[in-house]
Design a protein around this motif. Structure first.
Motif, PDB file in Angstrom:
ATOM      1  N   THR A  15     -34.431 -44.845  36.558  1.00  0.00           N
ATOM      2  CA  THR A  15     -33.173 -44.301  37.282  1.00  0.00           C
ATOM      3  C   THR A  15     -32.714 -45.238  38.154  1.00  0.00           C
ATOM      4  OG1 THR A  15     -34.940 -43.346  39.040  1.00  0.00           O
ATOM      5  CG2 THR A  15     -34.368 -42.029  37.076  1.00  0.00           C
ATOM      6  N   ILE A  16     -33.451 -46.088  38.653  1.00  0.00           N
ATOM      7  CA  ILE A  16     -32.699 -47.193  39.277  1.00  0.00           C
ATOM      8  C   ILE A  16     -33.347 -48.475  39.080  1.00  0.00           C
ATOM      9  CG2 ILE A  16     -32.433 -48.367  41.472  1.00  0.00           C
ATOM     10  CD1 ILE A  16     -32.493 -45.645  42.947  1.00  0.00           C
ATOM     11  N   LEU A  17     -32.618 -49.504  38.786  1.00  0.00           N
ATOM     12  CA  LEU A  17     -33.119 -50.737  38.064  1.00  0.00           C
ATOM     13  C   LEU A  17     -32.501 -52.138  38.900  1.00  0.00           C
ATOM     14  CD1 LEU A  17     -34.178 -52.148  35.626  1.00  0.00           C
ATOM     15  CD2 LEU A  17     -32.143 -51.892  34.442  1.00  0.00           C
ATOM     16  N   TRP A  18     -33.135 -52.900  39.197  1.00  0.00           N
ATOM     17  CA  TRP A  18     -33.064 -54.014  39.819  1.00  0.00           C
ATOM     18  C   TRP A  18     -33.248 -55.363  39.031  1.00  0.00           C
ATOM     19  CZ3 TRP A  18     -30.625 -54.363  44.787  1.00  0.00           C
ATOM     20  CH2 TRP A  18     -30.800 -53.157  45.577  1.00  0.00           C
ATOM     21  N   GLY A  19     -32.369 -56.171  39.009  1.00  0.00           N
ATOM     22  CA  GLY A  19     -32.627 -57.326  37.964  1.00  0.00           C
ATOM     23  C   GLY A  19     -32.161 -58.652  38.725  1.00  0.00           C
ATOM     24  N   LEU A  20     -33.147 -59.804  38.338  1.00  0.00           N
ATOM     25  CA  LEU A  20     -32.553 -61.042  38.899  1.00  0.00           C
ATOM     26  C   LEU A  20     -31.394 -61.527  38.219  1.00  0.00           C
ATOM     27  CD1 LEU A  20     -36.302 -62.492  39.345  1.00  0.00           C
ATOM     28  CD2 LEU A  20     -34.621 -61.721  41.039  1.00  0.00           C
ATOM     29  N   LYS A  21     -30.620 -62.468  38.648  1.00  0.00           N
ATOM     30  CA  LYS A  21     -29.623 -63.153  38.144  1.00  0.00           C
ATOM     31  C   LYS A  21     -29.955 -63.928  36.873  1.00  0.00           C
ATOM     32  CE  LYS A  21     -25.714 -66.317  39.089  1.00  0.00           C
ATOM     33  NZ  LYS A  21     -25.594 -67.102  37.818  1.00  0.00           N
ATOM     34  N   ASP A  22     -29.222 -63.625  35.645  1.00  0.00           N
ATOM     35  CA  ASP A  22     -29.462 -64.073  34.395  1.00  0.00           C
ATOM     36  C   ASP A  22     -30.631 -63.355  33.555  1.00  0.00           C
ATOM     37  OD1 ASP A  22     -27.564 -66.171  34.480  1.00  0.00           O
ATOM     38  OD2 ASP A  22     -28.754 -67.424  35.765  1.00  0.00           O
ATOM     39  N   SER A  23     -31.264 -62.356  34.293  1.00  0.00           N
ATOM     40  CA  SER A  23     -32.209 -61.449  33.571  1.00  0.00           C
ATOM     41  C   SER A  23     -31.454 -60.463  32.875  1.00  0.00           C
ATOM     42  CB  SER A  23     -33.264 -60.947  34.511  1.00  0.00           C
ATOM     43  OG  SER A  23     -32.756 -60.158  35.259  1.00  0.00           O
ATOM     44  N   ASP A  24     -32.182 -59.773  31.908  1.00  0.00           N
ATOM     45  CA  ASP A  24     -31.594 -58.650  31.082  1.00  0.00           C
ATOM     46  C   ASP A  24     -32.077 -57.428  31.779  1.00  0.00           C
ATOM     47  OD1 ASP A  24     -30.740 -60.718  29.365  1.00  0.00           O
ATOM     48  OD2 ASP A  24     -32.015 -59.846  27.858  1.00  0.00           O
ATOM     49  N   ALA A  25     -31.204 -56.346  31.703  1.00  0.00           N
ATOM     50  CA  ALA A  25     -31.533 -55.041  32.484  1.00  0.00           C
ATOM     51  C   ALA A  25     -31.718 -53.966  31.179  1.00  0.00           C
ATOM     52  CB  ALA A  25     -30.503 -54.453  33.400  1.00  0.00           C
ATOM     53  N   LEU A  26     -32.784 -53.322  30.767  1.00  0.00           N
ATOM     54  CA  LEU A  26     -33.040 -52.405  29.793  1.00  0.00           C
ATOM     55  C   LEU A  26     -33.185 -50.978  30.445  1.00  0.00           C
ATOM     56  CD1 LEU A  26     -33.854 -51.883  26.919  1.00  0.00           C
ATOM     57  CD2 LEU A  26     -36.029 -52.414  27.283  1.00  0.00           C
ATOM     58  N   MET A  27     -32.225 -50.228  29.759  1.00  0.00           N
ATOM     59  CA  MET A  27     -32.365 -48.708  29.952  1.00  0.00           C
ATOM     60  C   MET A  27     -32.643 -48.134  28.874  1.00  0.00           C
ATOM     61  SD  MET A  27     -29.114 -48.908  32.344  1.00  0.00           S
ATOM     62  CE  MET A  27     -28.539 -50.347  31.666  1.00  0.00           C
ATOM     63  N   ASN A  28     -33.662 -46.898  28.837  1.00  0.00           N
ATOM     64  CA  ASN A  28     -33.949 -45.956  27.795  1.00  0.00           C
ATOM     65  C   ASN A  28     -33.158 -44.596  28.180  1.00  0.00           C
ATOM     66  OD1 ASN A  28     -35.496 -47.658  26.004  1.00  0.00           O
ATOM     67  ND2 ASN A  28     -36.776 -48.047  27.933  1.00  0.00           N
ATOM     68  N   CYS A  29     -32.971 -43.939  26.918  1.00  0.00           N
ATOM     69  CA  CYS A  29     -32.446 -42.730  27.240  1.00  0.00           C
ATOM     70  C   CYS A  29     -32.910 -41.733  26.295  1.00  0.00           C
ATOM     71  CB  CYS A  29     -31.000 -42.625  27.003  1.00  0.00           C
ATOM     72  SG  CYS A  29     -30.160 -41.082  27.247  1.00  0.00           S
ATOM     73  N   SER A  30     -33.304 -40.503  26.335  1.00  0.00           N
ATOM     74  CA  SER A  30     -33.944 -39.712  25.416  1.00  0.00           C
ATOM     75  C   SER A  30     -33.362 -38.293  25.664  1.00  0.00           C
ATOM     76  CB  SER A  30     -35.502 -39.738  25.520  1.00  0.00           C
ATOM     77  OG  SER A  30     -35.853 -39.563  26.582  1.00  0.00           O
ATOM     78  N   HIS A  31     -33.651 -37.248  24.949  1.00  0.00           N
ATOM     79  CA  HIS A  31     -33.384 -36.159  25.255  1.00  0.00           C
ATOM     80  C   HIS A  31     -34.011 -34.918  24.598  1.00  0.00           C
ATOM     81  CE1 HIS A  31     -31.128 -34.992  21.348  1.00  0.00           C
ATOM     82  NE2 HIS A  31     -30.994 -36.170  21.309  1.00  0.00           N
ATOM     83  N   THR A  32     -34.177 -33.645  24.926  1.00  0.00           N
ATOM     84  CA  THR A  32     -35.026 -32.530  24.330  1.00  0.00           C
ATOM     85  C   THR A  32     -34.348 -31.580  23.810  1.00  0.00           C
ATOM     86  OG1 THR A  32     -34.840 -31.467  26.586  1.00  0.00           O
ATOM     87  CG2 THR A  32     -36.638 -32.891  25.925  1.00  0.00           C
ATOM     88  N   LYS A  33     -32.857 -31.884  23.413  1.00  0.00           N
ATOM     89  CA  LYS A  33     -32.040 -30.865  22.573  1.00  0.00           C
ATOM     90  C   LYS A  33     -32.609 -31.242  21.244  1.00  0.00           C
ATOM     91  CE  LYS A  33     -27.942 -31.336  25.571  1.00  0.00           C
ATOM     92  NZ  LYS A  33     -27.519 -29.910  25.787  1.00  0.00           N
ATOM     93  N   ASP A  34     -31.844 -30.377  20.309  1.00  0.00           N
ATOM     94  CA  ASP A  34     -32.347 -30.656  19.034  1.00  0.00           C
ATOM     95  C   ASP A  34     -31.646 -31.738  18.301  1.00  0.00           C
ATOM     96  OD1 ASP A  34     -29.780 -29.884  17.391  1.00  0.00           O
ATOM     97  OD2 ASP A  34     -30.045 -28.149  18.505  1.00  0.00           O
ATOM     98  N   SER A  35     -32.070 -32.114  17.180  1.00  0.00           N
ATOM     99  CA  SER A  35     -31.763 -33.472  16.357  1.00  0.00           C
ATOM    100  C   SER A  35     -30.362 -33.498  15.917  1.00  0.00           C
ATOM    101  CB  SER A  35     -32.507 -33.890  15.446  1.00  0.00           C
ATOM    102  OG  SER A  35     -32.607 -32.716  14.382  1.00  0.00           O
TER     103      SER A  35
END
Length: 126
Positions: A15-35
């Motif tokens: 929900t909050i992401l910190w990253g160092l310069k030149d690093s990558d920031a990865l976020m994941n998203c999921s849901h409980t709605k139907d397919s």
């Protein structure tokens, strides 16, 4: 376009992401709605600016990037209807902002979206 936040049906981690310069920031998203909610949209809102769509994904297809956004800076992946991931590559100061995940059944703008957001902050090593 506006998003309708519907409780815990859409989850974005972290929900909050910190990253160092030149690093990558990865976020994941999921849901409980139907397919049938197989489309995933990723948005970015920089300080003082409006929200802009970065990428659009559906399972097992290459992402579609909007405007000046491209795969050199962003990566969006989706293999199943219920989840996907988004990466901001090689963080720099200008990447600090809010990143939003939204899911939809189809891309018709009259339909409601469910979304969540992650603030991403870049920090320099001193």
């Amino acid at each position: 376009m506006c998003c309708l936040v519907e409780g815990s049906e859409v989850t974005q981690i972290p929900t909050i992401l910190w990253g160092l310069k030149d690093s990558d920031a990865l976020m994941n998203c999921s849901h409980t709605k139907d397919s049938s909610y197989f489309q995933m949209h990723w948005y970015r809102q920089l300080p003082g600016e409006g929200m802009k769509q970065v990428a659009f994904t559906i399972p097992n297809s290459k992402p579609e990037y909007s405007g000046d956004f491209n795969e050199d800076k962003f990566s969006a992946k989706k293999t199943v209807a219920e989840s996907g991931s988004f990466t901001v590559k090689k963080l720099e100061t200008g990447d600090s902002g809010m990143y939003f995940c939204a899911v939809s059944q189809h891309s018709d703008t009259d339909n409601k979206y469910s979304c969540t957001k992650t603030p991403v902050f870049q920090q320099d090593v001193i």
